[in-house]
Design an enzyme around this catalytic site. Structure first.
Site, PDB file in Angstrom:
ATOM      1  N   GLY A 196     -35.895  25.630 -57.749  1.00 60.61           N
ATOM      2  CA  GLY A 196     -36.339  26.250 -56.493  1.00 60.61           C
ATOM      3  C   GLY A 196     -37.023  27.587 -56.714  1.00 60.61           C
ATOM      4  CE1 TYR A 208     -27.263  30.722 -43.417  1.00 63.63           C
ATOM      5  CE2 TYR A 208     -25.065  30.813 -44.365  1.00 63.63           C
ATOM      6  CZ  TYR A 208     -26.412  30.613 -44.503  1.00 63.63           C
ATOM      7  OH  TYR A 208     -26.923  30.268 -45.741  1.00 63.63           O
ATOM      8  CB  SER A 239     -42.204  27.102 -55.645  1.00 58.28           C
ATOM      9  OG  SER A 239     -41.427  26.583 -54.579  1.00 58.28           O
ATOM     10  CB  VAL A 281     -39.078  36.852 -43.954  1.00 57.03           C
ATOM     11  CG1 VAL A 281     -40.037  35.877 -43.292  1.00 57.03           C
ATOM     12  CG2 VAL A 281     -38.681  37.956 -42.991  1.00 57.03           C
ATOM     13  CE  LYS A 340     -26.137  28.858 -48.720  1.00 54.11           C
ATOM     14  NZ  LYS A 340     -26.981  28.550 -49.884  1.00 54.11           N
TER      15      LYS A 340
END
Ligand code: NAD
Length: 403
Positions: A47, A234, A49, A274, A243
Site C-alpha cells: 500500500g 470509527y 502508492s 486527508v 483495527k
C-alpha cells in the site's frame, strides 16, 4: 485531453498527472529538508502508492537510504483514461529516485492474492536476499476470498445504534446531515475480513517460512484510535473491530519474530490525515477540518510526511518511543491532546457554523483532497491539453509490473 476533477461520493474517479508530478516534487523537496537517520536497508511496503504508505516510502528511501518494493492496486493510465492518482505517484516516485544507488520496484495488483505474495517473495530472493522491514499500509473496500472466490466488501458503519452527524459533500461543497444505520453481524465480520490483521499476518508468515527475514526484522501497520469525536463511526464501529483484529495480529507475530529474529511487530496509532481512504469515512471530513483548524492554530499540525518521518526516526528506529498500555505506538499524541479534542468537540457540537467552509482548516482539508489527486496544484494550468500517451511512454518502465 483537458482534465477536470471528477468526484463521485467523495471519491475522485480521475487524476491530473501534471498536478501529481508537481506534488511529488513538493514531497521530495520537503523530505530532503528532514533529518537523515539509520534505518532499514530493504523494505517491503504493502500500500505504498498513496497516503501513509507513500509517506513511508519517501521517508525510508530519502532519509534512511532504503531500497523499497511497493505493492499497490491502482488503475493504470492510458491514452484516453487518466488512471488513478496512485498510478502516477508510483511512476513519479520512480523518476525522483532514478539517480540513486538504490533499488525501487513496484508491483501493481491484488496484495491479498497468493500470486502476488509469491511474485514478491521471488523478487526479494532475487534482488534483496532478505528484508529488514515490512510495512502494511493497505486500505481497501473489498477483499477477494481466494478459498471461495467470493468478493467480500467492508462496510463503514456503527455497531448497535445509528451514528448521527454531518459530513461534507465535496462535489457540491455542502454540509449534509448524516445518519448511518448500524451494521449487521455479517457486515462486522466482513469488515474485519477486509481490514483486519489476517492478510498482514499471511504476508509476514509467508516470507518468514521462505527464510527471507533478516535478523532484527520489524513489521508495522497503522491503526487509528481517536477519541469521543470519532468514536461512534470509527473505534466503536465496524472499522474499529477490524483495527482490534489488526492490533491483535501483533501479538501472534511477535511470538515468532522476537525469539527467532530478535525482531518485533509494531502497531502505530497514526493521526487523522486527508487520504483517499479517510475522506470516504462518514463524518471524518468534518472532524478532520476542525482538527486541522485547531492544530494549525496551536502549531501542532504536521504534514503526512512529517508524521511518518517522526514515526520512523524517533519511535521505530529511534529511542523516543511512546507506547500506551496496550503496547501501541502513540505517534498520534498531538491530535489526542485533551485540550485539542475538547475544542474540536465544542466546534463539532455547536449549532450550524455558517463559516465552516471558510475556516482555514476546512480549506486546508479540501485543498489537500484535491491536491492528492493532482488538482488545484499551483503552477498547473488545468485548461492545458495533457498528452497521456507521451507521459506514459516517458515514465512507465520495467520497474512497474502488473501482477
Ligand atoms: P490510502 O487510500 O491513501 O492508501 C491505501 C493503499 O492501499 C494504496 O496504496 C492502495 O493502492 C493500496 N491498496 C488498496 N487495496 C489494495 C489491494 N487489494 N492490493 C494492493 N494494494 C491495495 O489509505 P491511507 O489513509 O494511507 O491508509 C493506510 C493505512 O493507514 C490504513 O490501514 C488506514 O486505516 C491507516 N490509517 C489511516 C489514517 C488516515 O487518517 N488516513 C489514520 C490512521 C491510520
Amino acid at each position: 485531453m483537458i482534465i477536470k476533477p471528477s468526484i463521485r461520493s467523495n471519491f475522485f474517479t480521475n487524476s491530473h498527472p501534471l498536478g501529481i508530478k508537481k506534488m511529488m516534487d513538493t514531497y521530495v523537496a520537503e523530505v530532503k529538508k528532514l533529518d537523515k537517520f539509520q534505518g532499514p536497508k530493504n523494505v517491503l511496503i504493502i500500500g505504498g502508492s498513496s497516503g501513509y504508505g507513500l509517506a513511508t516510502r519517501l521517508t525510508l528511501a530519502f532519509s534512511a537510504g532504503a531500497n523499497t518494493i511497493n505493492v499497490s492496486f491502482e488503475n493504470q493510465g492510458s491514452a484516453s483514461k487518466t488512471g488513478s492518482a496512485g498510478y502516477w505517484n508510483n511512476l513519479f516516485f520512480q523518476d525522483a529516485v532514478k539517480d540513486f544507488n538504490q533499488t525501487h520496484l513496484d508491483f501493481n495488483g491484488d496484495a491479498f492474492s497468493p500470486e502476488m505474495k509469491q511474485k514478491v517473495l521471488e523478487t526479494i530472493q532475487e534482488k534483496f536476499g532478505k528484508i529488514d522491514l515490512l510495512v502494511y499500509s493497505l486500505a481497501s473496500g473489498a477483499r477477494k476470498n481466494f478459498e471461495t472466490g467470493d468478493l467480500i466488501r467492508s462496510a463503514i458503519k456503527p455497531i448497535g445504534k445509528p451514528a448521527e452527524g454531518k459530513t461534507i459533500d465535496i462535489k457540491s461543497l455542502t454540509v449534509e446531515p448524516l445518519t448511518v444505520e448500524p451494521a449487521t453481524e455479517e457486515e462486522v465480520k466482513n469488515t474485519v475480513f477486509v481490514m483486519g490483521g489476517s492478510d498482514w499476518y499471511d504476508w509476514v508468515m509467508t516470507l518468514e517460512q521462505a527464510g527471507v527475514l533478516n535478523e532484527g526484522f520489524k513489521t508495522i501497520s497503522y491503526t487509528y484510535v481517536g477519541g469521543k469525536n470519532t468514536d461512534n463511526i470509527y473505534r466503536s464501529g465496524t472499522i474499529g473491530k477490524a483495527k482490534e483484529d489488526l492490533e491483535a495480529a501483533v501479538i501472534k507475530m511477535d511470538q515468532v519474530l522476537k525469539p527467532k529474529y530478535h525482531g518485533e511487530a509494531l502497531i502505530s496509532s497514526s493521526k487523522a490525515i486527508v487520504s483517499k481512504a479517510s475522506v470516504f469515512i462518514p463524518q471524518m471530513p468534518i472532524y478532520v477540518s476542525y482538527l486541522f483548524d485547531v492544530m494549525t492554530k496551536n502549531h501542532t499540525h504536521e504534514t503526512t510526511l512529517e508524521h511518518k518521518h517522526r514515526l520512523f526516526k524517533d519511535m521505530v528506529y529511534g529511542n523516543k518511543r511512546l507506547l500506551d498500555d496496550l503496547g501501541r505506538i502513540r505517534i498520534d499524541h498531538k491530535e489526542m491532546e485533551a485540550s485539542t479534542q475538547k475544542i474540536v468537540a465544542d466546534l463539532m457540537h455547536q449549532p450550524e457554523d455558517e463559516n465552516f467552509l471558510e475556516l482555514p482548516g476546512t480549506k486546508l482539508f479540501l485543498t489537500e483532497f484535491y491536491q492528492i489527486n493532482g488538482f488545484s496544484v499551483p503552477g498547473v494550468d488545468e485548461e492545458q491539453e495533457v498528452d497521456l500517451e507521451t507521459l506514459i511512454t516517458k515514465y512507465h518502465n520495467e520497474k512497474y509490473q502488473n501482477v
